[in-house]
Design an enzyme around this catalytic site. Structure first.
Site, PDB file in Angstrom:
ATOM      1  N   ASP A  17       0.784  -1.253   0.000  1.00  0.00           N
ATOM      2  CA  ASP A  17       0.000   0.000   0.000  1.00  0.00           C
ATOM      3  C   ASP A  17       0.813   1.299   0.000  1.00  0.00           C
ATOM      4  O   ASP A  17       0.495   2.234   0.756  1.00  0.00           O
ATOM      5  CB  ASP A  17      -0.963   0.012   1.207  1.00  0.00           C
ATOM      6  CG  ASP A  17      -2.017  -1.090   1.139  1.00  0.00           C
ATOM      7  OD1 ASP A  17      -2.006  -1.878   0.181  1.00  0.00           O
ATOM      8  OD2 ASP A  17      -2.848  -1.166   2.063  1.00  0.00           O
ATOM      9  N   ASP A  55      -4.594  -0.783  -1.808  1.00  0.00           N
ATOM     10  CA  ASP A  55      -5.885  -0.623  -1.131  1.00  0.00           C
ATOM     11  C   ASP A  55      -6.827   0.003  -2.166  1.00  0.00           C
ATOM     12  O   ASP A  55      -6.463   0.989  -2.822  1.00  0.00           O
ATOM     13  CB  ASP A  55      -5.674   0.314   0.073  1.00  0.00           C
ATOM     14  CG  ASP A  55      -6.621   0.049   1.226  1.00  0.00           C
ATOM     15  OD1 ASP A  55      -6.920  -1.119   1.518  1.00  0.00           O
ATOM     16  OD2 ASP A  55      -7.065   1.040   1.862  1.00  0.00           O
ATOM     17  N   HIS A  57     -10.808   0.814  -2.645  1.00  0.00           N
ATOM     18  CA  HIS A  57     -12.188   0.819  -2.138  1.00  0.00           C
ATOM     19  C   HIS A  57     -13.161   1.487  -3.113  1.00  0.00           C
ATOM     20  O   HIS A  57     -12.831   2.506  -3.709  1.00  0.00           O
ATOM     21  CB  HIS A  57     -12.258   1.607  -0.821  1.00  0.00           C
ATOM     22  CG  HIS A  57     -11.391   1.067   0.265  1.00  0.00           C
ATOM     23  ND1 HIS A  57     -11.460  -0.238   0.711  1.00  0.00           N
ATOM     24  CD2 HIS A  57     -10.429   1.663   1.030  1.00  0.00           C
ATOM     25  CE1 HIS A  57     -10.580  -0.410   1.690  1.00  0.00           C
ATOM     26  NE2 HIS A  57      -9.941   0.718   1.900  1.00  0.00           N
ATOM     27  N   HIS A  61     -17.628   3.039   0.860  1.00  0.00           N
ATOM     28  CA  HIS A  61     -17.186   1.787   1.499  1.00  0.00           C
ATOM     29  C   HIS A  61     -17.566   1.771   2.984  1.00  0.00           C
ATOM     30  O   HIS A  61     -17.558   2.815   3.646  1.00  0.00           O
ATOM     31  CB  HIS A  61     -15.664   1.632   1.343  1.00  0.00           C
ATOM     32  CG  HIS A  61     -15.156   0.276   1.698  1.00  0.00           C
ATOM     33  ND1 HIS A  61     -14.513   0.011   2.880  1.00  0.00           N
ATOM     34  CD2 HIS A  61     -15.220  -0.901   1.028  1.00  0.00           C
ATOM     35  CE1 HIS A  61     -14.187  -1.276   2.913  1.00  0.00           C
ATOM     36  NE2 HIS A  61     -14.607  -1.849   1.807  1.00  0.00           N
ATOM     37  N   HIS A  90     -10.625   7.056   1.637  1.00  0.00           N
ATOM     38  CA  HIS A  90      -9.252   6.929   1.124  1.00  0.00           C
ATOM     39  C   HIS A  90      -9.204   5.852   0.054  1.00  0.00           C
ATOM     40  O   HIS A  90     -10.050   4.953   0.023  1.00  0.00           O
ATOM     41  CB  HIS A  90      -8.286   6.582   2.266  1.00  0.00           C
ATOM     42  CG  HIS A  90      -8.541   5.230   2.868  1.00  0.00           C
ATOM     43  ND1 HIS A  90      -9.536   5.022   3.803  1.00  0.00           N
ATOM     44  CD2 HIS A  90      -7.979   4.025   2.631  1.00  0.00           C
ATOM     45  CE1 HIS A  90      -9.560   3.735   4.126  1.00  0.00           C
ATOM     46  NE2 HIS A  90      -8.635   3.107   3.428  1.00  0.00           N
ATOM     47  N   LYS A 115      -7.142  -4.940  -2.906  1.00  0.00           N
ATOM     48  CA  LYS A 115      -7.917  -5.470  -1.773  1.00  0.00           C
ATOM     49  C   LYS A 115      -8.810  -4.372  -1.217  1.00  0.00           C
ATOM     50  O   LYS A 115      -8.543  -3.187  -1.409  1.00  0.00           O
ATOM     51  CB  LYS A 115      -6.967  -5.993  -0.697  1.00  0.00           C
ATOM     52  CG  LYS A 115      -6.044  -4.905  -0.189  1.00  0.00           C
ATOM     53  CD  LYS A 115      -5.078  -5.427   0.831  1.00  0.00           C
ATOM     54  CE  LYS A 115      -4.185  -4.320   1.337  1.00  0.00           C
ATOM     55  NZ  LYS A 115      -4.908  -3.192   1.928  1.00  0.00           N
ATOM     56  N   CYS A 160      -2.123  -2.634   7.598  1.00  0.00           N
ATOM     57  CA  CYS A 160      -2.036  -3.612   6.521  1.00  0.00           C
ATOM     58  C   CYS A 160      -0.773  -4.465   6.582  1.00  0.00           C
ATOM     59  O   CYS A 160      -0.824  -5.657   6.271  1.00  0.00           O
ATOM     60  CB  CYS A 160      -2.217  -2.920   5.180  1.00  0.00           C
ATOM     61  SG  CYS A 160      -3.933  -2.357   5.002  1.00  0.00           S
TER      62      CYS A 160
HETATM   63  C1  VGL Z   1      -4.781   0.740   5.696  1.00  0.00           C
HETATM   64  C2  VGL Z   1      -6.360   1.623   7.113  1.00  0.00           C
HETATM   65  C3  VGL Z   1      -7.322   1.499   6.142  1.00  0.00           C
HETATM   66  C4  VGL Z   1      -3.354   0.340   5.471  1.00  0.00           C
HETATM   67  C5  VGL Z   1      -5.752   0.597   4.717  1.00  0.00           C
HETATM   68  O1  VGL Z   1      -2.935   0.251   4.306  1.00  0.00           O
HETATM   69  O2  VGL Z   1      -2.640   0.106   6.474  1.00  0.00           O
HETATM   70  N1  VGL Z   1      -5.099   1.233   6.894  1.00  0.00           N
HETATM   71  N2  VGL Z   1      -7.013   0.986   4.945  1.00  0.00           N
HETATM   72 ZN    ZN Z   2      -8.403   1.070   3.352  1.00  0.00          ZN
END
Ligand code: VGL
Ligand code: ZN
Length: 216
Positions: A17, A55, A57, A61, A90, A115, A160
């Protein structure tokens, strides 16, 4: 204490990510998040295989605080699969925030695993969604490709990276977290707790200066 780690051709670098929204100026910025980029660039050539996660979404979401009338970001809600932390919007599919940071240059990456695309389930882990039941397919992919050891880098260390490392270990891979190639959100003292979780799970934390390329 592990001192030097010789990499082999079946070792995998999993870069988690490294996206605009998790870097300074982004919607869910991890402090100093972009500092992982030069570290990742320095070690990536030591690995024969690199995979990225993204990431990803849909709008509205279920992990977004904006999807609820009375909730704020960083609060928790009870969803069908348990407690879910709510986040600012995000990494919305197709938006600049969801793109990889423009400085990230890993053209050799063999797979980009997206994901968090199911509207009603979040996915911190690259292996299982937050319901701990829906697989992303990464376990099968890694197995079929013959990888044995997974080395993790990226964002965020306490979300993550954390959940991906635990699931990698549970799936039977030897798992290493490259500590200086990660940055954390670190609210509510999460980092100290995670280091204990990792040790209990048999996940080894390394610094990237402990890595050396496979000797032929
Ligand atoms: C993440 C919070 C929400 C991450 C992703 O990549 O750590 N944290 N979505
Ligand atoms: Zn996320």
């Amino acid at each position: 204490m592990v001192t030097a780690m010789h990499l082999t051709p079946t070792d995998l670098l999993l870069v988690v990510d490294v996206q605009n929204d998790f870097c300074p100026g982004g919607a869910l910025a991890v402090p100093d998040g972009d500092a992982v980029i030069p570290v990742i660039h320095r070690i990536a050539p030591l690995f024969s295989h690199v995979i990225l996660t993204q990431d990803w979404h849909p709008e509205g979401h279920t992990s977004f605080a904006s999807s609820y009338v009375t909730r704020k970001a960083f609060e928790q809600v009870e969803l069908s699969y348990g407690l879910q932390t709510l986040w600012p919007d995000h990494c919305i599919q197709g938006t600049p925030g969801a793109e990889f940071h423009p400085a990230l240059h890993l053209p050799q990456a063999e797979l980009i695993l997206r994901k968090g695309f199911r509207p009603h389930v979040d996915s911190y882990s690259a292996f299982f969604e937050n319901d701990h039941a829906t697989p992303t397919g990464l376990d099968g992919y890694l197995r079929e490709r013959g990888f044995h050891r997974v080395f993790l880098a990226g964002l965020a260390y306490d979300y993550c990276v954390h959940y991906s490392a635990l699931d990698a270990r549970r799936a039977g891979f030897e798992t290493f977290v490259l500590r200086d190639a990660c940055r954390a959100i670190d609210f509510a003292g999460s980092v100290a707790r995670i280091q204990t979780d990792f040790a209990k799970a048999g996940i080894i934390e390394l610094n990237t200066n402990q890595l050396s390329a496979a000797t032929p």
